[in-house]
Write an enzyme that holds these catalytic residues in place. Structure first.
Site, PDB file in Angstrom:
ATOM      1  N   ASP A  16      38.620  36.925  45.300  1.00 18.20           N
ATOM      2  CA  ASP A  16      38.377  37.249  46.711  1.00 18.20           C
ATOM      3  C   ASP A  16      37.829  38.660  46.892  1.00 18.20           C
ATOM      4  O   ASP A  16      38.000  39.266  47.955  1.00 18.20           O
ATOM      5  CB  ASP A  16      39.686  37.109  47.492  1.00 18.20           C
ATOM      6  CG  ASP A  16      40.784  38.034  46.963  1.00 18.20           C
ATOM      7  OD1 ASP A  16      40.825  38.257  45.735  1.00 18.20           O
ATOM      8  OD2 ASP A  16      41.586  38.545  47.768  1.00 18.20           O
ATOM      9  N   LYS A  41      41.074  35.441  51.627  1.00 17.87           N
ATOM     10  CA  LYS A  41      41.483  36.829  51.928  1.00 17.87           C
ATOM     11  C   LYS A  41      41.149  37.061  53.390  1.00 17.87           C
ATOM     12  O   LYS A  41      39.998  36.885  53.805  1.00 17.87           O
ATOM     13  CB  LYS A  41      40.686  37.781  51.055  1.00 17.87           C
ATOM     14  CG  LYS A  41      40.751  39.239  51.428  1.00 17.87           C
ATOM     15  CD  LYS A  41      39.628  39.964  50.670  1.00 17.87           C
ATOM     16  CE  LYS A  41      39.549  41.427  51.022  1.00 17.87           C
ATOM     17  NZ  LYS A  41      40.631  42.196  50.427  1.00 17.87           N
ATOM     18  N   GLU A  76      50.961  40.704  50.287  1.00 14.17           N
ATOM     19  CA  GLU A  76      50.725  41.533  49.112  1.00 14.17           C
ATOM     20  C   GLU A  76      50.867  43.023  49.427  1.00 14.17           C
ATOM     21  O   GLU A  76      49.930  43.660  49.910  1.00 14.17           O
ATOM     22  CB  GLU A  76      49.316  41.273  48.541  1.00 14.17           C
ATOM     23  CG  GLU A  76      49.007  42.148  47.325  1.00 14.17           C
ATOM     24  CD  GLU A  76      47.597  41.969  46.779  1.00 14.17           C
ATOM     25  OE1 GLU A  76      46.759  41.392  47.483  1.00 14.17           O
ATOM     26  OE2 GLU A  76      47.348  42.416  45.650  1.00 14.17           O
ATOM     27  N   LYS A 129      53.073  38.353  46.859  1.00 18.18           N
ATOM     28  CA  LYS A 129      52.218  38.816  45.759  1.00 18.18           C
ATOM     29  C   LYS A 129      52.610  40.262  45.488  1.00 18.18           C
ATOM     30  O   LYS A 129      52.372  41.148  46.313  1.00 18.18           O
ATOM     31  CB  LYS A 129      50.740  38.701  46.132  1.00 18.18           C
ATOM     32  CG  LYS A 129      49.799  39.251  45.065  1.00 18.18           C
ATOM     33  CD  LYS A 129      48.419  38.647  45.162  1.00 18.18           C
ATOM     34  CE  LYS A 129      47.463  39.306  44.189  1.00 18.18           C
ATOM     35  NZ  LYS A 129      46.217  38.565  44.010  1.00 18.18           N
ATOM     36  N   GLY A 165      46.290  44.497  38.899  1.00 14.51           N
ATOM     37  CA  GLY A 165      46.259  45.898  39.308  1.00 14.51           C
ATOM     38  C   GLY A 165      45.630  46.890  38.344  1.00 14.51           C
ATOM     39  O   GLY A 165      45.871  48.081  38.458  1.00 14.51           O
ATOM     40  N   GLY A 166      44.854  46.406  37.372  1.00 16.21           N
ATOM     41  CA  GLY A 166      44.247  47.321  36.407  1.00 16.21           C
ATOM     42  C   GLY A 166      44.905  47.239  35.035  1.00 16.21           C
ATOM     43  O   GLY A 166      44.473  47.923  34.096  1.00 16.21           O
ATOM     44  N   SER A 184      48.752  35.908  40.081  1.00 14.29           N
ATOM     45  CA  SER A 184      47.616  35.782  40.992  1.00 14.29           C
ATOM     46  C   SER A 184      46.651  36.883  40.597  1.00 14.29           C
ATOM     47  O   SER A 184      46.405  37.830  41.331  1.00 14.29           O
ATOM     48  CB  SER A 184      48.069  35.944  42.451  1.00 14.29           C
ATOM     49  OG  SER A 184      46.945  35.954  43.315  1.00 14.29           O
ATOM     50  N   ARG A 187      41.253  40.742  38.073  1.00 11.85           N
ATOM     51  CA  ARG A 187      40.601  41.285  36.873  1.00 11.85           C
ATOM     52  C   ARG A 187      41.143  40.683  35.586  1.00 11.85           C
ATOM     53  O   ARG A 187      40.379  40.372  34.667  1.00 11.85           O
ATOM     54  CB  ARG A 187      40.751  42.812  36.862  1.00 11.85           C
ATOM     55  CG  ARG A 187      39.794  43.504  37.800  1.00 11.85           C
ATOM     56  CD  ARG A 187      40.244  44.912  38.117  1.00 11.85           C
ATOM     57  NE  ARG A 187      41.376  44.934  39.032  1.00 11.85           N
ATOM     58  CZ  ARG A 187      41.966  46.040  39.474  1.00 11.85           C
ATOM     59  NH1 ARG A 187      41.521  47.219  39.072  1.00 11.85           N
ATOM     60  NH2 ARG A 187      42.973  45.984  40.306  1.00 11.85           N
TER      61      ARG A 187
HETATM   62  P1  13P Z   1      43.837  42.294  40.388  1.00 12.62           P
HETATM   63  O1  13P Z   1      44.645  41.273  39.611  1.00 12.62           O
HETATM   64  O2  13P Z   1      42.516  42.596  39.790  1.00 12.62           O
HETATM   65  O3  13P Z   1      44.651  43.488  40.765  1.00 12.62           O
HETATM   66  O4  13P Z   1      43.454  41.581  41.762  1.00 12.62           O
HETATM   67  C1  13P Z   1      44.398  40.829  42.400  1.00 12.62           C
HETATM   68  C2  13P Z   1      44.211  40.933  43.844  1.00 12.62           C
HETATM   69  O5  13P Z   1      43.982  39.965  44.519  1.00 12.62           O
HETATM   70  C3  13P Z   1      44.349  42.253  44.459  1.00 12.62           C
HETATM   71  O6  13P Z   1      44.389  42.112  45.836  1.00 12.62           O
END
Ligand code: 13P
Length: 335
Positions: free
Chosen positions: A24, A97, A177, A219, A262-263, A289, A292
């Site tokens: 998203d 989203k 989230e 999330k 989250g990186g 969820s 990356r």
């Molecule tokens: P990441 O797993 O890349 O952090 O993305 C998940 C996401 O939807 C962040 O809002």
């Protein structure tokens, strides 16, 4: 809207061994990802990329749903099959989203609040007609000197609760989230403290706004050391502290928790989830969820030959889904 339907959708999102693929990214964010691999960020390239991801053979073995961006929910495959229908036919729940991203919180330097509540009731009605079954809203909490402030946490929790109530009114499961960012040199104890306050505030706001937890998915970010902290917590410590934090803040009536990556690199994201599930039994299913940590390898491959590399990129998407699906059961082994 009947709570039964919402609860059914929420439970399907965290079905055993399944998780969510987050695709998203806003146009600005996917541009950054495309720039990183030298791909021009055109509408057609975004469409083709998302078609590659969603068209992964047998994806639904390990993926229960996918979060799309507004543009993607309105797009279709090359053959003209709307993505929402492609997903529904494959047994993958379409998600959307709905937040409009974080903006600076006036009066609080370094802090942000997520926008997108104005007109949300009408947008959700349209998204439901387009086939969305769940929706995501991301709040961003920065850790730094004297931040986060209580005001920032409360403003974001309030927005999350208002969005969640509107989702349920529209028959859409809210995925709430509150992301505590990994950026900074703070240690894992600071991350724990901040995450605990943020989750407490969130569940209090959800309660105040009459949000039915049985039809809600959290999330969450994991409790980890800041990216620049010299002392990086290992897998077991991350798993143990994240679980302790969740157990003390998240009601057992919640149907499930999924994590963002989250990186974190692919390996860590999977290893952390797996370790947590090995600590079971837990009050809720714990799954993923990831954005990356689901897509990075595939994006690199696909970018080298947009057409020729579709099948090999899809194999890596499937592989990441399988590994994370196993981790959601605590059954993954490295390599
Ligand atoms: P990441 O797993 O890349 O952090 O993305 C998940 C996401 O939807 C962040 O809002």
């Amino acid at each position: 809207m009947s709570i039964d339907l919402l609860a059914e959708t929420a439970q399907a999102m965290v079905a055993p061994g399944k998780g969510i693929i987050a695709i998203d990214e806003s146009n600005a964010t996917i541009k950054k990802r495309f720039d990183g691999v030298g791909i021009e960020c055109t509408e057609e390239n975004r469409r083709a990329y998302r078609e590659m991801l969603l068209g992964t053979p047998n994806l639904s073995e390990h993926i229960s749903g996918a979060i799309l961006y507004d543009e993607t929910l309105r797009q279709a495959t090359r053959e003209g099959i709307p993505f929402a229908r492609l997903m529904a036919d494959a047994g993958i729940l379409p998600g959307i989203k709905v937040d409009k991203g974080p903006v600076a919180l006036a009066g609080f330097p370094g802090e942000v609040v997520t926008e997108g509540l104005d007109g949300l009731r009408e947008r959700l009605r349209e998204y439901a007609l387009l086939g969305a079954r769940f929706a995501k809203w991301r709040a961003v909490i920065n850790i730094g000197d004297d931040i986060p402030s209580g005001t920032c946490i409360e403003a974001n929790s309030h927005a999350l609760a208002r969005y969640a109530a509107l989702c349920q009114e529209a028959g859409i499961v809210p995925m709430v989230e509150p992301e505590v960012l990994m950026d900074g040199d703070h240690d894992i104890d600071i991350c724990y403290e901040v995450t605990e306050v943020v989750l407490r505030s969130l569940f209090s706001a959800l309660y105040d706004h009459n949000v039915m937890l049985e039809g809600t998915i959290l999330k969450a970010s994991m409790v980890v050391s800041g990216k620049d902290c010299p002392d990086q917590a290992g897998v077991d410590e991350v798993a143990e502290m994240t679980l302790r934090c969740l157990r003390s803040t998240v009601p057992a009536s919640l149907p499930g928790i999924v994590f963002l990556s989250g990186g974190q690199n692919d390996h860590d994201a999977t290893a952390h989830l797996n370790a947590m599930n090995q600590y079971g039994p837990l009050p809720w299913p714990l799954s993923f969820s990831y954005g990356r940590a689901m897509q990075s390898a595939a994006l690199k491959l696909w970018s080298k030959d947009l057409v020729g590399n579709v099948a090999v990129a899809q194999q890596t998407v499937y592989g990441r889904a399988r590994d994370n699906g196993l981790a959601a059961l605590g059954q993954w082994t490295a390599g």
